[in-house]
Design a protein around this motif. Structure first.
Motif, PDB file in Angstrom:
ATOM      1  N   ARG A 127      -2.912 -13.651  -0.339  1.00  0.00           N
ATOM      2  CA  ARG A 127      -2.025 -12.600  -0.925  1.00  0.00           C
ATOM      3  C   ARG A 127      -1.475 -13.326  -2.322  1.00  0.00           C
ATOM      4  O   ARG A 127      -1.077 -12.351  -3.035  1.00  0.00           O
ATOM      5  CB  ARG A 127      -0.695 -12.611   0.250  1.00  0.00           C
ATOM      6  CG  ARG A 127       0.551 -11.986  -0.313  1.00  0.00           C
ATOM      7  CD  ARG A 127       0.082 -10.597  -0.546  1.00  0.00           C
ATOM      8  NE  ARG A 127      -0.264 -10.073   0.729  1.00  0.00           N
ATOM      9  CZ  ARG A 127      -0.304  -8.748   0.923  1.00  0.00           C
ATOM     10  NH1 ARG A 127      -0.572  -7.837  -0.180  1.00  0.00           N
ATOM     11  NH2 ARG A 127      -1.098  -8.039   1.969  1.00  0.00           N
ATOM     12  N   THR A 128      -1.550 -14.452  -2.472  1.00  0.00           N
ATOM     13  CA  THR A 128      -1.152 -14.936  -3.662  1.00  0.00           C
ATOM     14  C   THR A 128      -1.962 -14.419  -5.015  1.00  0.00           C
ATOM     15  O   THR A 128      -1.362 -13.654  -6.005  1.00  0.00           O
ATOM     16  CB  THR A 128      -1.417 -16.422  -3.872  1.00  0.00           C
ATOM     17  OG1 THR A 128      -0.413 -17.126  -2.952  1.00  0.00           O
ATOM     18  CG2 THR A 128      -0.979 -17.088  -5.292  1.00  0.00           C
ATOM     19  N   TRP A 129      -3.318 -14.413  -4.904  1.00  0.00           N
ATOM     20  CA  TRP A 129      -4.269 -13.264  -5.747  1.00  0.00           C
ATOM     21  C   TRP A 129      -3.982 -12.380  -6.041  1.00  0.00           C
ATOM     22  O   TRP A 129      -3.829 -11.536  -7.053  1.00  0.00           O
ATOM     23  CB  TRP A 129      -5.664 -13.811  -5.279  1.00  0.00           C
ATOM     24  CG  TRP A 129      -6.276 -14.952  -5.687  1.00  0.00           C
ATOM     25  CD1 TRP A 129      -6.613 -16.194  -4.755  1.00  0.00           C
ATOM     26  CD2 TRP A 129      -6.735 -15.524  -6.971  1.00  0.00           C
ATOM     27  NE1 TRP A 129      -7.388 -17.024  -5.437  1.00  0.00           N
ATOM     28  CE2 TRP A 129      -7.420 -16.704  -6.777  1.00  0.00           C
ATOM     29  CE3 TRP A 129      -6.666 -14.899  -8.265  1.00  0.00           C
ATOM     30  CZ2 TRP A 129      -7.706 -17.541  -7.803  1.00  0.00           C
ATOM     31  CZ3 TRP A 129      -7.108 -15.667  -9.375  1.00  0.00           C
ATOM     32  CH2 TRP A 129      -7.825 -16.896  -9.073  1.00  0.00           C
ATOM     33  N   ARG A 130      -3.526 -11.512  -4.831  1.00  0.00           N
ATOM     34  CA  ARG A 130      -3.320 -10.099  -5.071  1.00  0.00           C
ATOM     35  C   ARG A 130      -2.037 -10.064  -5.874  1.00  0.00           C
ATOM     36  O   ARG A 130      -1.833  -9.002  -6.622  1.00  0.00           O
ATOM     37  CB  ARG A 130      -3.107  -9.535  -3.652  1.00  0.00           C
ATOM     38  CG  ARG A 130      -2.976  -8.052  -3.605  1.00  0.00           C
ATOM     39  CD  ARG A 130      -2.856  -7.630  -2.164  1.00  0.00           C
ATOM     40  NE  ARG A 130      -2.601  -6.175  -2.016  1.00  0.00           N
ATOM     41  CZ  ARG A 130      -3.401  -4.916  -2.448  1.00  0.00           C
ATOM     42  NH1 ARG A 130      -4.679  -5.232  -2.492  1.00  0.00           N
ATOM     43  NH2 ARG A 130      -2.834  -3.783  -1.988  1.00  0.00           N
ATOM     44  N   ASN A 131      -1.170 -10.723  -5.337  1.00  0.00           N
ATOM     45  CA  ASN A 131       0.408 -10.559  -5.935  1.00  0.00           C
ATOM     46  C   ASN A 131       0.374 -10.865  -7.350  1.00  0.00           C
ATOM     47  O   ASN A 131       0.760 -10.048  -8.343  1.00  0.00           O
ATOM     48  CB  ASN A 131       1.244 -11.187  -5.229  1.00  0.00           C
ATOM     49  CG  ASN A 131       1.835 -10.748  -3.911  1.00  0.00           C
ATOM     50  OD1 ASN A 131       1.233  -9.626  -3.641  1.00  0.00           O
ATOM     51  ND2 ASN A 131       2.371 -11.802  -3.110  1.00  0.00           N
ATOM     52  N   LEU A 149      -2.241 -10.371  -9.362  1.00  0.00           N
ATOM     53  CA  LEU A 149      -2.925  -9.254 -10.342  1.00  0.00           C
ATOM     54  C   LEU A 149      -2.076  -8.261 -10.235  1.00  0.00           C
ATOM     55  O   LEU A 149      -2.031  -7.376 -11.162  1.00  0.00           O
ATOM     56  CB  LEU A 149      -4.237  -9.312  -9.640  1.00  0.00           C
ATOM     57  CG  LEU A 149      -5.396 -10.120  -9.704  1.00  0.00           C
ATOM     58  CD1 LEU A 149      -6.506 -10.133  -8.799  1.00  0.00           C
ATOM     59  CD2 LEU A 149      -5.729 -10.485 -11.384  1.00  0.00           C
ATOM     60  N   LYS A 150      -1.444  -7.629  -9.053  1.00  0.00           N
ATOM     61  CA  LYS A 150      -0.843  -6.459  -9.029  1.00  0.00           C
ATOM     62  C   LYS A 150       0.516  -6.720  -9.947  1.00  0.00           C
ATOM     63  O   LYS A 150       1.262  -5.650 -10.203  1.00  0.00           O
ATOM     64  CB  LYS A 150      -0.257  -6.212  -7.537  1.00  0.00           C
ATOM     65  CG  LYS A 150      -1.453  -5.880  -6.641  1.00  0.00           C
ATOM     66  CD  LYS A 150      -1.995  -4.445  -7.154  1.00  0.00           C
ATOM     67  CE  LYS A 150      -1.042  -3.552  -6.866  1.00  0.00           C
ATOM     68  NZ  LYS A 150      -1.826  -1.957  -7.293  1.00  0.00           N
ATOM     69  N   SER A 151       1.189  -7.932 -10.123  1.00  0.00           N
ATOM     70  CA  SER A 151       2.330  -7.931 -10.937  1.00  0.00           C
ATOM     71  C   SER A 151       2.153  -7.595 -12.585  1.00  0.00           C
ATOM     72  O   SER A 151       3.226  -7.267 -13.062  1.00  0.00           O
ATOM     73  CB  SER A 151       2.703  -9.352 -10.833  1.00  0.00           C
ATOM     74  OG  SER A 151       2.073 -10.297 -11.620  1.00  0.00           O
ATOM     75  N   ASP A 152       0.753  -7.685 -12.707  1.00  0.00           N
ATOM     76  CA  ASP A 152       0.660  -7.207 -14.340  1.00  0.00           C
ATOM     77  C   ASP A 152       0.213  -5.565 -14.139  1.00  0.00           C
ATOM     78  O   ASP A 152      -0.805  -5.133 -13.636  1.00  0.00           O
ATOM     79  CB  ASP A 152      -0.354  -7.977 -14.711  1.00  0.00           C
ATOM     80  CG  ASP A 152      -0.669  -7.994 -16.154  1.00  0.00           C
ATOM     81  OD1 ASP A 152      -0.009  -6.868 -16.959  1.00  0.00           O
ATOM     82  OD2 ASP A 152      -1.552  -8.671 -16.851  1.00  0.00           O
ATOM     83  N   SER A 153       1.220  -4.811 -14.851  1.00  0.00           N
ATOM     84  CA  SER A 153       1.226  -3.479 -15.027  1.00  0.00           C
ATOM     85  C   SER A 153      -0.213  -3.122 -15.668  1.00  0.00           C
ATOM     86  O   SER A 153      -0.628  -1.946 -15.537  1.00  0.00           O
ATOM     87  CB  SER A 153       2.352  -2.798 -15.412  1.00  0.00           C
ATOM     88  OG  SER A 153       2.495  -3.321 -16.919  1.00  0.00           O
ATOM     89  N   SER A 154      -0.839  -3.815 -16.429  1.00  0.00           N
ATOM     90  CA  SER A 154      -2.042  -3.588 -17.422  1.00  0.00           C
ATOM     91  C   SER A 154      -3.255  -3.715 -16.513  1.00  0.00           C
ATOM     92  O   SER A 154      -4.202  -3.501 -17.028  1.00  0.00           O
ATOM     93  CB  SER A 154      -2.099  -4.343 -18.586  1.00  0.00           C
ATOM     94  OG  SER A 154      -2.249  -5.750 -18.356  1.00  0.00           O
TER      95      SER A 154
END
Length: 686
Positions: free
Chosen positions: A292-296, A298-303
């Motif tokens: 979940r840390t990896w996903r969060n 990467l998803k936190s960056d809008s680009s």
């Protein structure tokens, strides 16, 4: 000595003029009455008025001043082409000799170099400043020794004397120039942008030289590509940027035989490459807290466009749940791993192991994707040390380290290795975290690997490799031999620079120039160039800098921090500088690569002709010889075949003034009385 009559009236001038009018009226009345002594009465009145006007003789003692001839010498960069410098020196010597042979004449010589900030040749500014320092009444003429290519004609002063131009160069001169007409500052990676170029010929182009030219294009100091292009036409050049950061595109024309200079045959375009979106494929294996840390992250960056491939139920798990309740649609595995794998910028395998879900052909496709220029990050867990390790697949051919099948489970603090202190991915990580705490938080698992290639930039307990980086073909691979990086994200024991580390890893794998471990770069600030050489080798470094005029300077570099060697260089002139350290090349332009001085290199008097004609001067080519200098009267034509003229000013300085009355006042009164008596006697006899 010089004398003149002046008046210092005893009464105000209006009173005298009134008296003169009344006297004239009386004389006219006398004429009308027929008085025979009217003319004597008029002379008497004139004598009285002259007495009241108080005429005096003013004598001046004058010191004659010499005439001044101003010689403005163009010593800009374009005047160093061909034999123009020799022509200039010959003209200066001849003018000095001619003026020295003239009586009462002085010469002021003013040299004009390149203007600051690529402002070009400022001849008129120099002429105006020189005239401001000299009396205009003494200026007998101004002479310009130049190629006629000036850039401040609008600042020409009002001249009280003739202006002449002695033109350097030859009628047979010609030059070829490369012009960048349109170039963007920013561009999106992998999207085509258009540059517009033009190759122009100036002057007397010899037969056979026009038509086509060879243009070489070099990107980021790589191998040049040569194209044959037409001359005199706009060239639209499509460019696609392949990496982020500054992309340096260098254009250069092959020097043609007989052209004046190759200083304007090169141009540099710097385009900052930006990514529209970063496409990431995250392949997750066994669920764990860090997934979940990896996903969060990467998803936190809008680009970032994230595609997450995860295994909801491994094949060995049989719990009777229908497949329709595990996923709404079938995951497009074949499309992602075979057909569109090249569209991803980064692929991450997070604790993935072989389970028969991804066929070998899919992993071979990932291997080929990396070799062709892709980026792969392996976040290894215990699965990497197992018999089903992803290492035991076609990916082993590109991975930089092999598992030993041992998993070390003990608390340790990740450390940057000695090599890592020089590598841009990990260099300075400790300093960047100093504001948060003195130490990083601990991790508790390390997969023991043997790094047989690549660079181990971070280490765990007993200096075991923790983060290994490597280049494979055109692509890059990173192996993180632990699955506990998520502890930093959770802030365990103060956490650590996980975000910064991930950002640098991604940018290094995206081939960002500022994170290249072997790189030569230069940054300009005015005329100062900061040269930086990054290297993993701890050896002395020096750089050869080739200036726009071909001068080569060897610049020694000093190691300012691990892996970074820098030095400052002051560029003596505007133009294109080439850097080489024996391994890498770089280019940088101070101001434009072809300064304003080299936009027009053919000698011509067209810009000066209207101004010279206004002052009745002449424009003479020095290739026909240096003209004589003659004196001419003001208003006459001041130039002819083989000669130019100056106007004598006859200026002087008044040293003393003496004023004495022409006659005592009683003399005028006596004269007026005698004339009045004479008029009375004449009229009485009648």
């Amino acid at each position: 000595m010089n004398g003149s009559v002046i008046f210092d009236p005893l009464l105000p001038w209006p009173v005298l003029w009134t008296a003169a009018i009344l006297a004239t009226a009386f004389v006219v009345f006398a004429v009308w009455r027929g008085l025979s002594g009217w003319w004597l009465r008029g002379l008497s009145a004139a004598a009285l008025l002259l007495a009241l006007a108080n005429p005096s003789l003013q004598q001046e003692e004058r010191a004659p001043l010499s005439d001044i001839v101003v010689l403005i010498v163009d010593e800009s960069a374009s005047q160093r082409l061909s034999d123009r410098a020799e022509q200039t020196q010959a003209a200066i010597a001849r003018v000095e000799a001619e003026v020295a042979a003239m009586e009462n004449t002085e010469l002021r010589v003013v040299a004009v170099g390149d203007g600051e900030g690529d402002s070009g040749t400022l001849l008129m500014t120099a002429l105006s400043e020189t005239m401001a320092e000299e009396p205009r009444a003494r200026l007998a003429g101004a002479i310009l020794v130049t190629d006629g290519q000036l850039h401040d004609i609008d600042r020409a002063p009002e001249l009280p004397a003739p202006l002449h131009t002695l033109l350097t160069g030859h009628s047979t001169d010609w030059d070829r120039r490369l012009v960048i007409k349109n170039a963007p500052t920013f561009a999106i990676l992998d999207e085509e942008v258009m540059l517009t170029l033009q190759i122009t010929d100036q002057g007397a182009v010899p037969a056979g030289q026009g038509g086509q030219a060879d243009l070489s294009v070099r990107v980021d100091g790589g191998e040049p590509e040569v194209f044959t292009v037409p001359v005199g036409q706009d060239l639209d050049l499509p460019v696609t940027l392949r990496h982020g950061g500054m992309n340096v595109i260098q254009f250069e024309l092959a020097e043609a035989a007989g052209e004046l200079t190759d200083r304007n045959n090169a141009a540099v375009v710097q385009i900052n490459g930006v990514r529209d979106r970063l496409r990431v494929l995250l392949v997750s294996g066994e669920p764990h807290p860090g997934e979940r840390t990896w996903r969060n992250l990467l998803k936190s960056d809008s680009s970032v466009d994230l595609v997450h491939f995860t295994i909801l139920r491994p094949p060995e798990k049989q719990d009777g749940v229908p497949v329709t309740e595990l996923s709404l649609i079938a995951f497009p595995t074949r499309e992602l791993f075979l057909e569109k794998v090249d569209e991803f910028d980064l692929i991450i395998f997070d604790r993935y192991k072989r389970r028969g879900i991804l066929p070998t052909v899919y992993l071979e496709s990932v291997r080929d994707y990396v070799s062709a220029g892709g980026a792969l990050l392996i976040a290894a867990g215990p699965d990497f040390a197992s018999a089903d390790s992803i290492y035991r697949s076609p990916l082993s051919q590109i991975l930089p380290a092999a598992p030993t099948a041992r998993v070390v489970e003990e608390g340790f603090r990740p450390e940057v290795s000695e090599l890592g202190k020089r590598h841009p991915v990990t260099e300075g990580l400790e300093a960047s975290w100093a504001a948060h705490g003195d130490e990083w938080g601990r991790w508790f698992r390390l997969i023991e690997v043997e790094a047989d290639k690549g660079q181990s930039v971070m280490s765990g307990p007993e200096d075991r490799p923790l983060l290994v980086l490597d280049r494979v073909g055109e692509g890059r691979v990173a192996l993180m031999a632990s699955d506990h990086a998520w502890l930093w994200h959770r802030g365990f024991e103060g956490g650590g620079p996980q975000l910064e580390l991930l950002r640098r890893l991604a940018h290094w794998m995206m081939k960002e120039p500022e994170l290249e471990e072997e790189a030569l770069s230069a940054v300009a600030d005015g005329q100062s160039i900061t040269v930086t050489r990054r290297s993993l080798e701890d050896t002395a470094r020096s750089v050869e800098i080739t200036g726009p005029d071909g001068t080569v300077t060897v610049l020694p570099l000093e190691e300012t921090q691990p892996g970074k060697f820098t030095a400052e260089f002051e560029g003596p002139e505007i133009g294109l500088y080439r850097l080489n350290d024996g391994e890498l090349d770089a280019v940088i332009a101070l101001g434009p690569s072809a300064p304003k001085e080299f936009e027009e290199t053919i000698a011509s008097g067209d810009k000066l002709e209207p101004l010279v004609d206004t002052r009745r001067g002449g424009i003479l080519a020095l290739e026909n010889g240096v003209p004589d200098i003659r004196r001419v009267r003001e208003g006459r034509v001041a130039a002819g075949r083989g000669w130019i003229g100056i106007t004598p000013r006859e200026a002087y300085l008044t040293a003393d003034i003496t004023i004495v009355p022409l006659a005592p006042a009683w003399v005028f009164l006596l004269l007026a009385a005698l004339l009045s008596v004479g008029a009375w006697l004449r009229e009485g006899r009648r």
